[in-house]
Scaffold this active site. Structure first.
Site, PDB file in Angstrom:
ATOM      1  N   GLU A 159       0.839  -1.209   0.000  1.00 10.07           N
ATOM      2  CA  GLU A 159       0.000   0.000   0.000  1.00 10.07           C
ATOM      3  C   GLU A 159       0.875   1.261   0.000  1.00 10.07           C
ATOM      4  O   GLU A 159       0.578   2.224  -0.688  1.00 10.07           O
ATOM      5  CB  GLU A 159      -0.960  -0.014   1.200  1.00 10.07           C
ATOM      6  CG  GLU A 159      -1.901   1.171   1.175  1.00 10.07           C
ATOM      7  CD  GLU A 159      -3.211   0.941   1.886  1.00 10.07           C
ATOM      8  OE1 GLU A 159      -3.569  -0.212   2.185  1.00 10.07           O
ATOM      9  OE2 GLU A 159      -3.889   1.971   2.143  1.00 10.07           O
ATOM     10  N   ASP A 171      -4.174  -1.626  10.180  1.00  7.16           N
ATOM     11  CA  ASP A 171      -5.316  -2.234   9.479  1.00  7.16           C
ATOM     12  C   ASP A 171      -5.003  -3.650   8.992  1.00  7.16           C
ATOM     13  O   ASP A 171      -5.814  -4.571   9.146  1.00  7.16           O
ATOM     14  CB  ASP A 171      -5.724  -1.353   8.283  1.00  7.16           C
ATOM     15  CG  ASP A 171      -5.974   0.089   8.693  1.00  7.16           C
ATOM     16  OD1 ASP A 171      -6.102   0.335   9.909  1.00  7.16           O
ATOM     17  OD2 ASP A 171      -6.032   0.961   7.819  1.00  7.16           O
TER      18      ASP A 171
HETATM   19  C1  GLA Z   1      -5.692   4.797   8.518  1.00 11.11           C
HETATM   20  C2  GLA Z   1      -4.375   4.066   8.315  1.00 11.11           C
HETATM   21  C3  GLA Z   1      -3.899   3.429   9.616  1.00 11.11           C
HETATM   22  C4  GLA Z   1      -3.900   4.429  10.763  1.00 11.11           C
HETATM   23  C5  GLA Z   1      -5.229   5.193  10.832  1.00 11.11           C
HETATM   24  C6  GLA Z   1      -5.203   6.308  11.848  1.00 11.11           C
HETATM   25  O1  GLA Z   1      -6.691   3.873   8.804  1.00 11.11           O
HETATM   26  O2  GLA Z   1      -4.505   3.083   7.319  1.00 11.11           O
HETATM   27  O3  GLA Z   1      -2.629   2.860   9.445  1.00 11.11           O
HETATM   28  O4  GLA Z   1      -2.813   5.313  10.665  1.00 11.11           O
HETATM   29  O5  GLA Z   1      -5.581   5.742   9.575  1.00 11.11           O
HETATM   30  O6  GLA Z   1      -5.070   5.812  13.113  1.00 11.11           O
END
Ligand code: GLA
Length: 393
Positions: A159, A171
């Site tokens: 990503e 995530d």
């Molecule tokens: C997005 C990103 C995560 C994290 C959140 C904020 O979801 O993908 O890695 O940084 O924002 O906490």
């Protein structure tokens, strides 16, 4: 379409072969926002919304990737020396394939069919779910069963580098490690985690504002850059620090003069948010939901006022939630600039909460929100082939 049965049928109709089916969940973060890329703490849960992926091998070195949600099909020659992003949904699975290859996994050609249930643009990590489902499927098809931590890192790299979004590890990690009825406390530096039980008496209610702000990805990358600049400046007076994780609140106040007002606010959010995650974990272990909810409220205020990633609609959702019965805590969740709020609600009030929120939000904004009453679900995996003829999902 929902579940493994329907995706397997659809796959058979399209490719004329029996697939193996995988699924990877989206996530919601309970607390610890914008801390992952600062090597701090987060506390997400996996959701019962999955990205489903059906796969079968091909005789050549081609990946043919289609999705029932999009009309275009992506075709990639795995042997090709130059594969470039197309700025579309298929960049996620293609980026993962390239990272697997780079990591030395000998990929075979395959047909893939993807069905995403995770709402897109809602801040619930539909993209991480696609990455994780693809990584598991391609790796396993090549006879590999890679370590799940390595797989999460590989998806994040895809990503960051192929898609171009500088996300942290949260995530992908939760999609691979989620556990039913548990939240996951993750130390994003050590990549150590602990599962913490969510009491039966509460539900996680997600309110999707349906707002997707234009500057979400640029704002996100800008926040990351600001944190990096704050670390560079602080390192001049605090040698040896590697990230905001290494700075205490006292040190930040002592050296406030080295930072601009904006950088100070960003750093203050991150440092205090890390402490809030640990406090919230203690509270959850003690089943003290009132205390957990207070940390959620503080997190929201900090994201709104210091980190400046909330928006009018998210603030409105949180204000409305705080006026409902049976609510322990409410805050924005995920990267921000739109997306969803997460609400910790006593189970017996969850339905009424959802109804009142939908009505109140529509009245104020004219927008019909999506509201989901959830409980933490299992992380990613293959679906047993014996169950691919049964009802599942
Ligand atoms: C997005 C990103 C995560 C994290 C959140 C904020 O979801 O993908 O890695 O940084 O924002 O906490």
């Amino acid at each position: 379409m929902r579940g493994s049965t329907s995706i397997a049928e659809q796959f058979r109709a399209k490719f004329g072969a029996n697939p193996r089916v995988y699924r990877a969940p989206g996530r919601v973060n309970l607390i610890g926002e914008h801390t992952d890329y600062n090597e701090g703490y987060v506390m997400p849960v996996a959701l019962g919304f999955y990205c489903w992926l059906a796969i079968s091998p091909r005789d050549d070195q081609k990946l043919v990737i289609s999705s029932d949600g999009f009309s275009d099909t992506a075709e990639v020659e795995l042997d090709s020396p130059e594969i470039h992003p197309r700025k579309t949904w298929s960049d996620y699975p293609v980026g993962v394939a390239l990272e697997l290859k780079r990591a030395g996994v000998p990929l075979r050609g395959a047909n893939l069919l993807i069905h995403g249930e995770v709402p897109m643009g809602a801040g619930l990590s539909s993209s991480a779910a696609i990455e994780v489902a693809t990584a598991l499927a391609l790796a396993e098809q090549s006879g590999h069963s890679p370590d799940r931590v390595q797989l999460a890192l590989l998806c994040q790299k895809a990503e960051n580098e192929f898609v171009g979004a500088r996300c942290g590890i949260m995530d992908q990690f939760i999609s691979l490690h989620g556990r039913k009825n548990h939240a996951l406390l993750l130390d994003c530096r050590a990549l150590d985690f602990e599962l913490v039980a969510i009491p039966e008496c509460v539900r996680l209610v997600i309110c999707n504002t349906m707002v997707k702000h234009e500057h979400a990805s640029s704002g996100y990358n800008q926040r990351r850059a600001e944190c990096e600049e704050a670390v560079q400046r602080l390192a001049k007076v605090l040698p040896g620090i590697r990230s905001l994780r290494d700075v205490t609140l006292d040190q930040l106040d002592l050296h406030r003069g080295t930072l601009s007002e904006v950088l100070y606010k960003r750093a203050l959010h991150v440092i205090a948010e890390n402490a809030r995650v640990l406090g919230a974990t203690e509270a959850l272990r003690a089943e003290d939901l009132e205390r957990f909810g207070k940390r959620m409220a503080e997190s929201h205020s900090s994201l709104r006022d210091l980190y400046e990633v909330s928006c009018v609609e998210l603030d409105l959702m949180v204000d409305q939630a705080n006026r409902q019965e049976g609510v322990y805590g409410a805050r924005m969740t995920g990267g921000g600039f739109g997306g969803s709020t997460i609400n910790l609600v006593e189970s017996r009030f969850a339905d009424a909460f959802a109804e009142n929120m939908a009505r109140g939000y529509e009245k104020e904004t004219g927008i019909v929100p999506q509201i989901y009453i959830c409980a933490p679900a299992e992380g990613a995996g293959a679906i047993r082939s014996s169950s691919v003829g049964e009802k599942s999902g």
